[in-house]
Design an enzyme around this catalytic site. Sequence first.
Site, PDB file in Angstrom:
ATOM      1  N   LYS A   1     -13.927 -37.615  74.439  1.00 52.99           N
ATOM      2  CA  LYS A   1     -15.364 -37.794  74.670  1.00 52.99           C
ATOM      3  C   LYS A   1     -15.661 -39.088  75.428  1.00 52.99           C
ATOM      4  O   LYS A   1     -16.642 -39.184  76.144  1.00 52.99           O
ATOM      5  CB  LYS A   1     -16.121 -37.760  73.347  1.00 52.99           C
ATOM      6  CG  LYS A   1     -15.882 -36.454  72.600  1.00 52.99           C
ATOM      7  CD  LYS A   1     -17.118 -35.879  72.032  1.00 52.99           C
ATOM      8  CE  LYS A   1     -16.943 -34.438  71.558  1.00 52.99           C
ATOM      9  NZ  LYS A   1     -15.630 -34.048  71.032  1.00 52.99           N
TER      10      LYS A   1
HETATM   11  C1  LIG Z   1     -15.153 -32.678  71.109  1.00 59.97           C
HETATM   12  C2  LIG Z   1     -13.715 -32.416  70.937  1.00 59.97           C
HETATM   13  C3  LIG Z   1     -13.136 -31.160  71.283  1.00 59.97           C
HETATM   14  C4  LIG Z   1     -13.964 -29.992  71.781  1.00 59.97           C
HETATM   15  O1  LIG Z   1     -14.469 -30.184  73.086  1.00 59.97           O
HETATM   16  P1  LIG Z   1     -15.652 -29.266  73.614  1.00 59.97           P
HETATM   17  O2  LIG Z   1     -16.032 -29.853  74.919  1.00 59.97           O
HETATM   18  O3  LIG Z   1     -16.759 -29.397  72.585  1.00 59.97           O
HETATM   19  O4  LIG Z   1     -15.139 -27.884  73.715  1.00 59.97           O
HETATM   20  C5  LIG Z   1     -11.773 -31.002  71.114  1.00 59.97           C
HETATM   21  N1  LIG Z   1     -11.008 -31.993  70.616  1.00 59.97           N
HETATM   22  C6  LIG Z   1     -11.521 -33.189  70.283  1.00 59.97           C
HETATM   23  C7  LIG Z   1     -10.614 -34.220  69.708  1.00 59.97           C
HETATM   24  C8  LIG Z   1     -12.878 -33.451  70.438  1.00 59.97           C
HETATM   25  O5  LIG Z   1     -13.376 -34.655  70.092  1.00 59.97           O
END
Ligand SMILES: *Cc1c(COP(=O)(O)O)cnc(C)c1O
Length: 466
Positions: A114
Amino acid sequence: MLYRSTRGTVGANAPNFSDILLSGLADDGGLYLPTHWPFVPRETLNLWRTLSYPDLAAEVIGLFTEGCIDLETLRTMCREVYSQFDHAAITPLVEVEEGLFSLELFHGPTLAFKDMAMQMLGRLFEYVLKQRDRHVTIVGATSGDTGSAAIEAFRGRERVSIVILHPHGRTSDVQRRQMTTVKEDNVLNIAVEGDFDTCQDMVKAMFADEKFRNECSLSAVNSINWARIAAQIPYYIRAALALGAPDRQVSFAVPTGNFGNILAAWAAGQMGLPIRKLCVGSNRNDILTRFLLNNDMSVHKVEPSLSPSMDIQVSSNFERLLFEMLGRDSDRCRAIMQEFRQTGHMAVPHDAWKQTRENFCGLALNDEKTLKAMARFYRRSHYLADPHSAIGLAAGEHYREAGIPMVAAATAHPAKFPDAVKKATGISPGLPPHLADLLTREEHYQVLPNDLARVQEAVLAHRHNH
Ligand SMILES: *Cc1c(COP(=O)(O)O)cnc(C)c1O
């Protein structure tokens, strides 16, 4: 570049990038998409191969901010943002097995992918708010991950106050401390006496309260914000170029929750990147893989798993793909989404489903299979994957084809999920140096009861103080 909603027509006053950055969701409840996909010719892709990550990111994001932010400014922002990362390559690509690569997206300040987009969002907000002489209050609820990435991205930013609600006593120590040990005074953490749903309902109620919303100039930075998707496209392009694109096809496997990360990979394909397959990895919350296998998009109860960032039943960004698979027919998209909301079942027309299957495939792993995958990658290649990343790798391994590189997105650092990693491999992963003293830093947060009025009071006081 102008934007349109998945639930509306292209109007005379189509919003630009700055408009959609600040508003997030469209007024009609739909999600924003560019009115057309920018196309990157082969020659340009070839030129991009020699760019550093920040400079490539500026070129790619610049296609979406056109008319709002000039390229030089964007390049400066990208260089600043990605210099905070803990790895010189920003998004290193590691070959885990022959032809199976791990694209590590977790070298940012909070150790999760993120950061790749959220850090950019912090800079973009600051820039646009200054241009427009505005101040916003970002309010969000978190069970862990998103909150820390948002706080880390917005701490100390001008013209932004940020308030994050978390369920009191229900987050892991590391997750809570990543949020509460931040010192900047534009950040307020509230521990609500309730669970994650209580926090989320409070945020929804604050946005629904028009007077309060305007008084605080509320804003959100959730995963439907187009700017976040745009900032996730560059790493797919960079990985593919490193593996031979545009002269060679590449496949991607992505551990998926809200469908934002994999949608960015699909968008790279729309822009001219030769992509063979996109593989969705899920845990036991397998709505997306059920859809891809059987056109069964029906909501079940959310079950907790070892990969909590994917414990989701409604993947909000899926609406963008649906809209495209319906040939950008916003009337049909709106009708399908409204029915889905009412019935918990999405009736995707057969032709749209078939078209989705031409690019996408999916694999779901329960916790037991996830631990086995973690153990397997460690045993065979000494590669330590967190539970989310292991699901991506396992999906990639499953759908790999000879002669086509398969790149799995690694979305969290193993040290973020030490218990699962220890259980699967016997190894206790350590936190990287910049977080080594996390467990002894001073925490700052308010504990408040499950009482909306009290929480709103605290948000208002925070906005006025800072
Ligand atoms: C947010 C997140 C995901 C999922 O990503 P999306 O864009 O919501 O599909 C997968 N793994 C981790 C560690 C995340 O923080």
